[in-house]
Design a protein around this motif. Structure first.
Motif, short mmCIF file in Angstrom:
data_model
loop_
_atom_site.label_atom_id
_atom_site.label_comp_id
_atom_site.label_asym_id
_atom_site.label_seq_id
_atom_site.Cartn_x
_atom_site.Cartn_y
_atom_site.Cartn_z
N ALA A 44 64.76 13.27 -15.61
CA ALA A 44 63.40 13.02 -16.08
C ALA A 44 63.44 12.40 -17.47
O ALA A 44 64.10 12.93 -18.36
N ALA A 45 62.73 11.29 -17.63
CA ALA A 45 62.66 10.60 -18.92
C ALA A 45 61.33 10.90 -19.58
O ALA A 45 60.29 10.91 -18.92
N SER A 46 61.38 11.13 -20.89
CA SER A 46 60.15 11.37 -21.64
C SER A 46 60.25 10.68 -22.99
O SER A 46 61.33 10.32 -23.44
N GLY A 47 59.10 10.51 -23.63
CA GLY A 47 59.06 9.83 -24.91
C GLY A 47 58.05 8.70 -24.88
O GLY A 47 57.24 8.58 -23.96
N ARG A 48 58.13 7.83 -25.84
CA ARG A 48 57.14 6.77 -25.99
C ARG A 48 57.57 5.55 -25.18
O ARG A 48 57.72 4.46 -25.71
N ILE A 49 57.71 5.78 -23.90
CA ILE A 49 58.20 4.74 -22.99
C ILE A 49 57.07 3.79 -22.62
O ILE A 49 55.99 4.24 -22.23
N VAL A 50 57.36 2.51 -22.75
CA VAL A 50 56.40 1.49 -22.32
C VAL A 50 56.75 1.01 -20.92
O VAL A 50 55.90 0.87 -20.06
N ARG A 51 58.02 0.76 -20.72
CA ARG A 51 58.46 0.24 -19.43
C ARG A 51 59.92 0.64 -19.20
O ARG A 51 60.71 0.62 -20.13
N SER A 94 58.52 5.93 -10.21
CA SER A 94 58.18 5.19 -11.42
C SER A 94 57.03 5.82 -12.18
O SER A 94 57.01 5.83 -13.40
N GLY A 95 56.08 6.37 -11.46
CA GLY A 95 54.91 6.96 -12.12
C GLY A 95 55.26 8.16 -12.97
O GLY A 95 54.57 8.46 -13.94
N GLN A 96 56.35 8.84 -12.59
CA GLN A 96 56.75 10.05 -13.30
C GLN A 96 58.01 9.84 -14.12
O GLN A 96 58.54 10.78 -14.70
N ASN A 97 58.51 8.62 -14.19
CA ASN A 97 59.75 8.32 -14.92
C ASN A 97 60.89 9.23 -14.48
O ASN A 97 61.58 9.83 -15.31
N LEU A 98 61.06 9.35 -13.17
CA LEU A 98 62.10 10.18 -12.59
C LEU A 98 63.05 9.32 -11.77
O LEU A 98 62.64 8.36 -11.13
N VAL A 99 64.32 9.71 -11.79
CA VAL A 99 65.30 9.07 -10.92
C VAL A 99 66.14 10.17 -10.28
O VAL A 99 66.43 11.19 -10.90
N ASP A 107 67.41 1.99 -19.01
CA ASP A 107 67.13 0.86 -19.90
C ASP A 107 65.65 0.54 -19.83
O ASP A 107 65.07 0.50 -18.75
N GLY A 108 65.05 0.31 -20.98
CA GLY A 108 63.64 -0.02 -20.98
C GLY A 108 63.17 -0.41 -22.35
O GLY A 108 63.95 -0.81 -23.21
N THR A 109 61.85 -0.30 -22.54
CA THR A 109 61.25 -0.54 -23.85
C THR A 109 60.39 0.66 -24.23
O THR A 109 59.83 1.33 -23.37
N VAL A 148 57.18 -2.66 -30.12
CA VAL A 148 58.02 -2.07 -29.08
C VAL A 148 59.47 -2.49 -29.31
O VAL A 148 59.74 -3.49 -29.99
N GLN A 149 60.36 -1.74 -28.72
CA GLN A 149 61.80 -2.00 -28.91
C GLN A 149 62.54 -1.63 -27.63
O GLN A 149 62.19 -0.63 -26.98
N SER A 150 63.53 -2.42 -27.30
CA SER A 150 64.38 -2.10 -26.16
C SER A 150 65.22 -0.87 -26.46
O SER A 150 65.60 -0.63 -27.62
#
Length: 123
Positions: free
Chosen positions: A23-30, A73-78, A98-100, A107-109
């Motif tokens: 599970a990914a969390s944080g200020r993820i844009v994409r 994708s909606g939950q930022n889960l893999v 990998d994302g932004t 924003v930043q990669s």
């Protein structure tokens, strides 16, 4: 800052199955790509499976047909569904994304790694 939390590792007998989650969390844009890597003692960290934002997947030859990567994708889960596990699959498994992300001013990669989860295949 982006954080990844993995779960689902453990001890399983040869021929068994396990499902890893990240599970990914944080200020993820994409999120552009997500993947699972593994590292056995004395070896380098190698790609096990990857999935792009468009859903395209790729697998290491040693796991093709036995492992399946998927994402929510909606939950930022893999996820990594592992079947027909073999002793050679024993390793620490790491999630990679990998994302932004949002940073002050824009924003930043980014590339983020999970803390790793141990998978042991043994009778």
């Amino acid at each position: 800052q982006v954080q990844l939390v993995e779960s689902g590792g453990g001890l399983v007998q040869p021929g068994g199955s396990l499902r890893l989650s990240c599970a990914a969390s944080g200020r993820i844009v994409r999120i552009n790509a997500m993947g699972w890597y593994r590292q056995a003692p004395g070896n380098q960290r190698d790609l096990v499976a990857g999935i792009t934002s468009g859903g395209s997947t790729n697998y290491a030859a040693s796991v093709k047909g036995r492992f399946t990567i998927s994402r929510d994708s909606g939950q930022n889960l893999v996820y990594l569904q592992m079947s027909s596990l073999e002793p050679g699959d024993t390793a620490v498994y790491y999630c990679n994304i990998d994302g932004t992300a949002r940073v002050p001013g824009g924003v930043q990669s980014f590339t983020a790694w999970g803390q790793g989860t141990q998978v042991t295949v043994s009778s």
